[in-house]
Design an enzyme around this catalytic site. Sequence first.
Site, short mmCIF file in Angstrom:
data_model
loop_
_atom_site.label_atom_id
_atom_site.label_comp_id
_atom_site.label_asym_id
_atom_site.label_seq_id
_atom_site.Cartn_x
_atom_site.Cartn_y
_atom_site.Cartn_z
N MET A 23 0.84 -1.20 0.00
CA MET A 23 0.00 0.00 0.00
C MET A 23 0.87 1.25 0.00
O MET A 23 2.09 1.16 -0.11
CB MET A 23 -0.95 -0.03 1.20
CG MET A 23 -2.03 -1.11 1.09
SD MET A 23 -3.28 -1.00 2.40
CE MET A 23 -2.35 -1.63 3.78
N CYS A 24 0.25 2.39 0.15
CA CYS A 24 0.93 3.68 0.06
C CYS A 24 1.60 4.03 1.39
O CYS A 24 1.51 3.29 2.37
CB CYS A 24 -0.08 4.76 -0.31
SG CYS A 24 -1.13 4.33 -1.71
#
Length: 257
Positions: A1-2
């Site tokens: 994910m980010c």
Amino acid sequence: MCQLLGMNCNVPTDIIFSFTGFATRAGITDHHSDGWGIAFFEGSGVRHFVDYQAATSSPVAQLIKQCPIKSQHVIAHIRKATQGRVSLANCHPFVRELWGRYWVFAHNGDLKNFQPILNGPYRPVGTTDSELAFCYLMQALRERFGDVLPPLAALTAALQELMDYISGHGAFNVLLSDGSALFAHCSTNLYYVVRQYPFASAKLSDEDLSVDFSQVTTPDDRVAVIVTQPLTDNETWTQFAPGELKVFVDGLPQETS
């Protein structure tokens, strides 16, 4: 994910040191290379930069590393796409207006089966679950408080309730600011450190770079840095609890109970 990076200060401060280490995670020390962005509040205005290139190769990111833009509220994001293609429209942070203020939002996570009905002026431009959640938040706050900015305590309570609801659909780590406070919500991973007098040296964990903050600050300065994973290996970072919402004002987390 980010990954997320936020800064909240009591005086305008540049984020070059933290952003330099953070950007390295966009393809060198980590794989968050599907775009990036950063927003700086300056008074009632916002300097907003986004790029679908990785922060390690983006000329715009190089500009940010070299240009000491000073702000009391900064939100940055490096993207690993989970929903929505790699494009400029899908790069965080996102910006909207509410109560005559700019609001800046960035999200780390992945929401499933989140399909709120949007019936007001807030609509996504891109195709991410993140921007959809931001539009929902803005719509819900306007519906709850009308055209009047609520006191900070009431706003914080409303955001806690709304973010708890959205978190029911998946990971929802968020940075949000209107230029007067910075809200940080943890679903899985979020850490913060407060740098204040007496200042010491800090060393990045992702880059061979150190800075002695005592040489570049005054005794009155105070800076809070919020990030998905700690940026330095010689400072004590405080981990958020799952579901916790913290509000930072003038470089300090506020009591919200």
